[in-house]
Motif scaffolding. Structure first.
Motif, mmCIF file in Angstrom:
data_model
loop_
_atom_site.group_PDB
_atom_site.id
_atom_site.type_symbol
_atom_site.label_atom_id
_atom_site.label_comp_id
_atom_site.label_asym_id
_atom_site.label_seq_id
_atom_site.Cartn_x
_atom_site.Cartn_y
_atom_site.Cartn_z
ATOM 1 N N THR A 25 35.082 44.120 34.482
ATOM 2 C CA THR A 25 34.241 43.364 35.418
ATOM 3 C C THR A 25 33.218 42.521 34.678
ATOM 4 O OG1 THR A 25 34.529 45.026 37.146
ATOM 5 C CG2 THR A 25 32.595 43.598 37.313
ATOM 6 N N GLU A 28 34.804 39.449 33.262
ATOM 7 C CA GLU A 28 35.138 38.451 34.290
ATOM 8 C C GLU A 28 33.886 37.757 34.832
ATOM 9 O OE1 GLU A 28 37.792 39.455 37.395
ATOM 10 O OE2 GLU A 28 39.296 40.352 36.074
ATOM 11 N N ILE A 32 33.230 33.781 35.012
ATOM 12 C CA ILE A 32 32.902 33.064 36.249
ATOM 13 C C ILE A 32 31.601 32.283 36.084
ATOM 14 C CG2 ILE A 32 32.178 33.393 38.653
ATOM 15 C CD1 ILE A 32 34.123 35.812 38.731
ATOM 16 N N THR A 174 38.655 34.841 43.606
ATOM 17 C CA THR A 174 38.758 36.163 42.989
ATOM 18 C C THR A 174 39.995 36.915 43.487
ATOM 19 O OG1 THR A 174 37.208 37.028 44.659
ATOM 20 C CG2 THR A 174 36.299 36.383 42.530
ATOM 21 N N SER A 178 41.337 37.279 39.890
ATOM 22 C CA SER A 178 40.646 38.408 39.280
ATOM 23 C C SER A 178 41.576 39.598 39.096
ATOM 24 C CB SER A 178 39.450 38.822 40.132
ATOM 25 O OG SER A 178 38.862 40.001 39.620
ATOM 26 N N VAL A 183 35.222 43.013 41.082
ATOM 27 C CA VAL A 183 34.913 41.597 41.281
ATOM 28 C C VAL A 183 35.447 41.123 42.627
ATOM 29 C CG1 VAL A 183 35.359 39.260 40.447
ATOM 30 C CG2 VAL A 183 34.768 41.070 38.827
ATOM 31 N N LYS A 184 36.684 41.504 42.943
ATOM 32 C CA LYS A 184 37.282 41.079 44.210
ATOM 33 C C LYS A 184 36.452 41.561 45.400
ATOM 34 C CE LYS A 184 42.080 40.928 42.600
ATOM 35 N NZ LYS A 184 43.439 41.501 42.724
ATOM 36 N N ALA A 187 32.216 40.076 44.734
ATOM 37 C CA ALA A 187 31.849 38.653 44.633
ATOM 38 C C ALA A 187 31.443 38.062 45.993
ATOM 39 C CB ALA A 187 32.972 37.853 43.990
#
Length: 233
Positions: A25, A28, A32, A174, A178, A183-184, A187
């Motif tokens: 995470t 990522e 982002i 995401t 992702s 994150v999914k 976010a």
């Protein structure tokens, strides 16, 4: 749907996240932030606060994996500035990641509550919060602003604007790209927990700050600067 700030907690706020999942995470989130220009808001604020001939101690609260400090370090070297950089975070696993992946040995990391930062560092000029404030409730945000004022430090906040386009865009991106379930999930919640400009102005007024700026920035962010009371900027 987004008329009010969401109170839904993010998975990242949990205490028992598996280390491998958290590390994925953090990688990522840095990607982002880089792709969407999120770090530029911090650089924009710092240009208004720091002067080339002076030395500053900056502490990044809720520093996570330390990527913001790495980007600030790269930026300050290009700008020939002199910032002593320190990160503080409650999660030991975040400090472990940050320490392992820090770009330079002169970036320091501390595992503690940000309110204890002056027990570790006696003099701090700039308190910086990047994507930290949307995790806090109104009372905690007012306390943060008052903490900076009481400690005579400039507070720089780089955080999300609550916006329907940003919400659905990051939710779609995401979901498609992702590899992190954190994150999914988090976010779009982060955007829903973000702010509109009026909310920042209300919070700052409630905290009693007199000298500040709140600006809308690209990629649905806010640049908030709370100046020390004697600055009058």
């Amino acid at each position: 749907m987004l008329e009010q700030r969401s109170l839904q907690k993010e998975l990242l706020d949990a205490e028992d996240i598996p280390t491998a999942d958290l590390f994925q995470t953090l990688r990522e989130l840095d990607r982002i932030n880089t792709l969407l220009g999120g770090y530029d808001i911090t650089f924009s604020a710092l240009k208004k606060v720091v002067q080339p001939e002076k030395t500053y101690t900056l502490i990044d609260i809720g520093c996570g994996g330390g990527d913001t400090l790495k980007r600030i370090q790269q930026w300050q070297l290009r700008k020939n500035l002199n910032l002593k950089l320190i990160g503080i975070d409650l999660k030991p696993v975040c400090i472990e990641y940050a320490t392992e992946h820090k770009a330079r040995p002169d970036i320091q990391f501390i595992c503690d509550d940000y309110r204890n930062m002056f027990q570790h560092v006696p003099q701090i000029d700039i308190i910086h919060a990047c994507l930290f404030c949307h995790h806090l409730d109104e009372r905690q945000l007012i306390e943060l602003i008052q903490f900076a004022l009481d400690k005579n430090a400039v507070l720089i906040i780089n955080d999300l604007e609550r916006n329907w386009f940003a919400y659905w865009s990051i939710k779609t991106l995401t979901a498609l790209f992702s590899k992190s379930y954190l994150v999914k999930n988090d976010a779009p919640i982060s955007v829903a927990r973000g702010f509109v400009k009026k909310e920042w102005l209300d919070l700052i007024n409630k905290a009693g700050a007199k000298h500040f700026s709140v600006k809308n920035k690209w990629a649905f962010r806010h640049e908030v600067i709370i100046y020390k009371s004697e600055n009058g900027q």
